[in-house]
Motif scaffolding. Structure first.
Motif, PDB file in Angstrom:
ATOM      1  N   LYS A  66      74.805 110.867  39.223  1.00 45.47           N
ATOM      2  CA  LYS A  66      74.525 112.307  39.191  1.00 45.47           C
ATOM      3  C   LYS A  66      74.623 112.937  40.573  1.00 45.47           C
ATOM      4  CE  LYS A  66      71.520 111.741  35.171  1.00 45.47           C
ATOM      5  NZ  LYS A  66      70.141 111.829  34.621  1.00 45.47           N
ATOM      6  N   VAL A  67      74.454 112.128  41.619  1.00 47.94           N
ATOM      7  CA  VAL A  67      74.540 112.631  42.987  1.00 47.94           C
ATOM      8  C   VAL A  67      75.705 111.988  43.731  1.00 47.94           C
ATOM      9  CG1 VAL A  67      73.308 112.882  45.180  1.00 47.94           C
ATOM     10  CG2 VAL A  67      72.051 113.029  43.029  1.00 47.94           C
ATOM     11  N   ARG A  68      75.999 110.728  43.427  1.00 49.96           N
ATOM     12  CA  ARG A  68      77.060 109.976  44.102  1.00 49.96           C
ATOM     13  C   ARG A  68      78.048 109.432  43.062  1.00 49.96           C
ATOM     14  NH1 ARG A  68      75.049 112.268  47.706  1.00 49.96           N
ATOM     15  NH2 ARG A  68      74.050 111.459  49.605  1.00 49.96           N
ATOM     16  N   PRO A  69      78.816 110.314  42.415  1.00 46.21           N
ATOM     17  CA  PRO A  69      79.724 109.837  41.364  1.00 46.21           C
ATOM     18  C   PRO A  69      80.765 108.841  41.864  1.00 46.21           C
ATOM     19  CG  PRO A  69      80.180 112.137  41.935  1.00 46.21           C
ATOM     20  CD  PRO A  69      78.888 111.783  42.591  1.00 46.21           C
ATOM     21  N   GLU A  70      81.267 109.033  43.090  1.00 44.39           N
ATOM     22  CA  GLU A  70      82.278 108.111  43.610  1.00 44.39           C
ATOM     23  C   GLU A  70      81.712 106.696  43.734  1.00 44.39           C
ATOM     24  OE1 GLU A  70      85.301 108.838  43.941  1.00 44.39           O
ATOM     25  OE2 GLU A  70      85.237 111.031  43.770  1.00 44.39           O
ATOM     26  N   PHE A  71      80.464 106.603  44.173  1.00 44.49           N
ATOM     27  CA  PHE A  71      79.811 105.303  44.283  1.00 44.49           C
ATOM     28  C   PHE A  71      79.704 104.636  42.920  1.00 44.49           C
ATOM     29  CE2 PHE A  71      75.753 103.135  43.544  1.00 44.49           C
ATOM     30  CZ  PHE A  71      75.876 102.041  44.400  1.00 44.49           C
ATOM     31  N   ALA A  72      79.218 105.383  41.924  1.00 41.61           N
ATOM     32  CA  ALA A  72      79.046 104.822  40.583  1.00 41.61           C
ATOM     33  C   ALA A  72      80.380 104.372  39.998  1.00 41.61           C
ATOM     34  CB  ALA A  72      78.377 105.847  39.667  1.00 41.61           C
ATOM     35  N   LEU A  73      81.429 105.149  40.205  1.00 36.99           N
ATOM     36  CA  LEU A  73      82.741 104.790  39.680  1.00 36.99           C
ATOM     37  C   LEU A  73      83.279 103.530  40.345  1.00 36.99           C
ATOM     38  CD1 LEU A  73      84.208 108.398  39.564  1.00 36.99           C
ATOM     39  CD2 LEU A  73      83.880 106.925  37.558  1.00 36.99           C
ATOM     40  N   GLU A  74      83.096 103.426  41.647  1.00 39.09           N
ATOM     41  CA  GLU A  74      83.577 102.250  42.369  1.00 39.09           C
ATOM     42  C   GLU A  74      82.857 100.987  41.893  1.00 39.09           C
ATOM     43  OE1 GLU A  74      83.503 100.428  46.924  1.00 39.09           O
ATOM     44  OE2 GLU A  74      83.095 102.557  46.594  1.00 39.09           O
ATOM     45  N   VAL A  75      81.536 101.065  41.766  1.00 35.52           N
ATOM     46  CA  VAL A  75      80.763  99.905  41.328  1.00 35.52           C
ATOM     47  C   VAL A  75      81.129  99.529  39.888  1.00 35.52           C
ATOM     48  CG1 VAL A  75      78.440  99.084  40.791  1.00 35.52           C
ATOM     49  CG2 VAL A  75      78.860 100.347  42.908  1.00 35.52           C
ATOM     50  N   ALA A  76      81.229 100.520  39.017  1.00 35.11           N
ATOM     51  CA  ALA A  76      81.570 100.248  37.617  1.00 35.11           C
ATOM     52  C   ALA A  76      82.941  99.593  37.505  1.00 35.11           C
ATOM     53  CB  ALA A  76      81.541 101.546  36.819  1.00 35.11           C
ATOM     54  N   ARG A  77      83.903 100.093  38.253  1.00 29.09           N
ATOM     55  CA  ARG A  77      85.242  99.509  38.199  1.00 29.09           C
ATOM     56  C   ARG A  77      85.227  98.046  38.674  1.00 29.09           C
ATOM     57  NH1 ARG A  77      90.023 101.958  37.780  1.00 29.09           N
ATOM     58  NH2 ARG A  77      89.139 103.992  38.330  1.00 29.09           N
ATOM     59  N   ARG A  78      84.486  97.781  39.747  1.00 27.24           N
ATOM     60  CA  ARG A  78      84.422  96.414  40.277  1.00 27.24           C
ATOM     61  C   ARG A  78      83.780  95.477  39.255  1.00 27.24           C
ATOM     62  NH1 ARG A  78      80.354  94.268  43.076  1.00 27.24           N
ATOM     63  NH2 ARG A  78      79.527  96.286  43.749  1.00 27.24           N
ATOM     64  N   TRP A  79      82.682  95.921  38.612  1.00 26.92           N
ATOM     65  CA  TRP A  79      82.029  95.078  37.616  1.00 26.92           C
ATOM     66  C   TRP A  79      82.962  94.789  36.441  1.00 26.92           C
ATOM     67  CZ3 TRP A  79      76.583  97.848  37.328  1.00 26.92           C
ATOM     68  CH2 TRP A  79      75.859  97.516  38.488  1.00 26.92           C
ATOM     69  N   MET A  80      83.748  95.777  36.025  1.00 28.99           N
ATOM     70  CA  MET A  80      84.639  95.590  34.887  1.00 28.99           C
ATOM     71  C   MET A  80      85.826  94.690  35.228  1.00 28.99           C
ATOM     72  SD  MET A  80      83.559  97.109  32.109  1.00 28.99           S
ATOM     73  CE  MET A  80      84.960  97.549  31.097  1.00 28.99           C
ATOM     74  N   GLU A  81      86.165  94.597  36.502  1.00 33.12           N
ATOM     75  CA  GLU A  81      87.319  93.789  36.914  1.00 33.12           C
ATOM     76  C   GLU A  81      86.939  92.378  37.337  1.00 33.12           C
ATOM     77  OE1 GLU A  81      89.154  96.127  39.950  1.00 33.12           O
ATOM     78  OE2 GLU A  81      90.113  97.512  38.517  1.00 33.12           O
ATOM     79  N   GLU A  82      85.654  92.062  37.368  1.00 38.12           N
ATOM     80  CA  GLU A  82      85.224  90.722  37.762  1.00 38.12           C
ATOM     81  C   GLU A  82      85.684  89.679  36.744  1.00 38.12           C
ATOM     82  OE1 GLU A  82      81.030  90.780  38.299  1.00 38.12           O
ATOM     83  OE2 GLU A  82      81.131  91.582  40.336  1.00 38.12           O
ATOM     84  N   ASP A  83      86.064  88.507  37.234  1.00 31.05           N
ATOM     85  CA  ASP A  83      86.520  87.436  36.352  1.00 31.05           C
ATOM     86  C   ASP A  83      85.394  86.920  35.459  1.00 31.05           C
ATOM     87  OD1 ASP A  83      89.084  87.558  37.378  1.00 31.05           O
ATOM     88  OD2 ASP A  83      88.677  86.077  38.942  1.00 31.05           O
ATOM     89  N   GLN A  84      84.197  86.820  36.032  1.00 30.32           N
ATOM     90  CA  GLN A  84      83.052  86.311  35.274  1.00 30.32           C
ATOM     91  C   GLN A  84      82.064  87.449  35.015  1.00 30.32           C
ATOM     92  OE1 GLN A  84      81.544  82.990  37.583  1.00 30.32           O
ATOM     93  NE2 GLN A  84      82.978  81.568  36.632  1.00 30.32           N
ATOM     94  N   GLN A  85      82.232  88.074  33.867  1.00 26.65           N
ATOM     95  CA  GLN A  85      81.329  89.153  33.483  1.00 26.65           C
ATOM     96  C   GLN A  85      80.132  88.585  32.741  1.00 26.65           C
ATOM     97  OE1 GLN A  85      83.271  92.226  31.271  1.00 26.65           O
ATOM     98  NE2 GLN A  85      84.776  92.669  32.849  1.00 26.65           N
ATOM     99  N   GLY A  86      79.040  89.347  32.757  1.00 22.16           N
ATOM    100  CA  GLY A  86      77.873  88.973  31.989  1.00 22.16           C
ATOM    101  C   GLY A  86      78.053  89.367  30.533  1.00 22.16           C
ATOM    102  N   PRO A  87      77.165  88.911  29.659  1.00 23.37           N
ATOM    103  CA  PRO A  87      77.289  89.233  28.232  1.00 23.37           C
ATOM    104  C   PRO A  87      77.119  90.722  27.932  1.00 23.37           C
ATOM    105  CG  PRO A  87      75.190  88.149  28.685  1.00 23.37           C
ATOM    106  CD  PRO A  87      75.999  88.040  29.933  1.00 23.37           C
ATOM    107  N   TRP A  88      76.495  91.463  28.877  1.00 21.91           N
ATOM    108  CA  TRP A  88      76.236  92.884  28.651  1.00 21.91           C
ATOM    109  C   TRP A  88      76.917  93.770  29.700  1.00 21.91           C
ATOM    110  CZ3 TRP A  88      74.319  93.793  24.079  1.00 21.91           C
ATOM    111  CH2 TRP A  88      73.504  92.845  23.462  1.00 21.91           C
ATOM    112  N   THR A  89      77.896  93.235  30.437  1.00 24.76           N
ATOM    113  CA  THR A  89      78.501  94.014  31.523  1.00 24.76           C
ATOM    114  C   THR A  89      79.125  95.307  31.027  1.00 24.76           C
ATOM    115  OG1 THR A  89      78.908  92.087  32.946  1.00 24.76           O
ATOM    116  CG2 THR A  89      80.296  94.014  33.300  1.00 24.76           C
ATOM    117  N   ARG A  90      79.885  95.242  29.958  1.00 25.28           N
ATOM    118  CA  ARG A  90      80.499  96.467  29.451  1.00 25.28           C
ATOM    119  C   ARG A  90      79.429  97.463  28.995  1.00 25.28           C
ATOM    120  NH1 ARG A  90      85.155  98.852  27.811  1.00 25.28           N
ATOM    121  NH2 ARG A  90      84.695 100.606  26.424  1.00 25.28           N
TER     122      ARG A  90
END
Length: 229
Positions: A66-90
């Motif tokens: 809500k205040v730092r959208p670029e930060f949230a988008l960067e973190v979300a993209r990195r989590w989605m691109e990780e080879d080993q995701q958690g069961p609830w990452t998406r």
């Protein structure tokens, strides 16, 4: 050390207590201004086996967006691109970007794989007669997927009512969740929206609008009459 506690309730508590715009504690200015300081906590817990914990992680990322959208988008993209995701990452990313999706941010849509849709949608008002403040609107949304494959859609509802200034109506958006639309089929969804009234800004009589957005694009609209008893 609480983030490694065997109880998911304790692991959840440490995330909720440090949310930038949380509900358990006052807003944390340092976390609002510098949400990256939370990454040592959020990075490992977005792979937590407990949905309870992951809900809190998603809420924390949504606060930051809500205040730092670029930060949230960067973190979300990195989590989605990780080879080993958690069961609830998406699920975490979906919750973390929900405010950006609610307002049609194309970058959030792309991260979540929500493509532009080819649909026919019709909204119908099921409530009979004028609608009073602090009552429910019952609606029906029929969506037909005209695309060539089954697809997911983020459904957002916008409620508009009249305001004192005719050029500035009151609007409230709410994300209703994700829909799975089978190819070539029509699906009907029931929606209930509450028409809230406030003492300091009472609703005015007039024509109201309910708009439905799918993946950021307005697809259907229904009108209703708002009338104080």
């Amino acid at each position: 050390p609480w983030r490694k506690d065997p109880s998911p309730r304790v692991r959840r508590a440490v995330v909720e207590a440090l949310r930038p715009r949380g509900v358990w504690v006052k807003h944390l200015r340092w976390a609002v201004e510098s949400p990256a300081l939370l990454l040592p906590l959020l990075n490992p817990l977005q792979r937590d086996p407990s949905r309870l914990v992951c809900n809190a992680v998603g809420n924390s990322l949504n606060d930051a967006s809500k205040v730092r959208p670029e930060f949230a988008l960067e973190v979300a993209r990195r989590w989605m691109e990780e080879d080993q995701q958690g069961p609830w990452t998406r699920h975490v990313v979906d919750k973390g970007l929900r405010t950006l999706v609610k307002f049609g941010d194309a970058r959030a849509m792309e991260i979540l794989g929500l493509e532009e849709l080819k649909v026919e949608a019709v909204a119908r008002l099921k409530s009979v007669g004028p609608v009073a403040p602090n009552s429910n609107l019952d609606l029906e949304l029929e969506v037909r997927n005209l695309g060539q494959q089954e697809t997911r859609a983020a459904l957002v509802c916008e409620l508009e009512t009249t305001g004192k200034n005719p050029s500035r109506p009151r609007r409230r958006r709410r994300r209703l969740g994700s829909l799975l639309l089978p190819m070539g089929e029509s699906c009907v969804f029931r929606v209930r929206e509450r028409v809230y009234d406030k003492k300091n800004t009472p609703l005015l009589d007039g024509v109201g609008h309910v708009r439905f957005f799918l993946n950021g694009k307005e697809e259907a609209e229904a009108l209703f009459e708002l009338k104080r008893v």
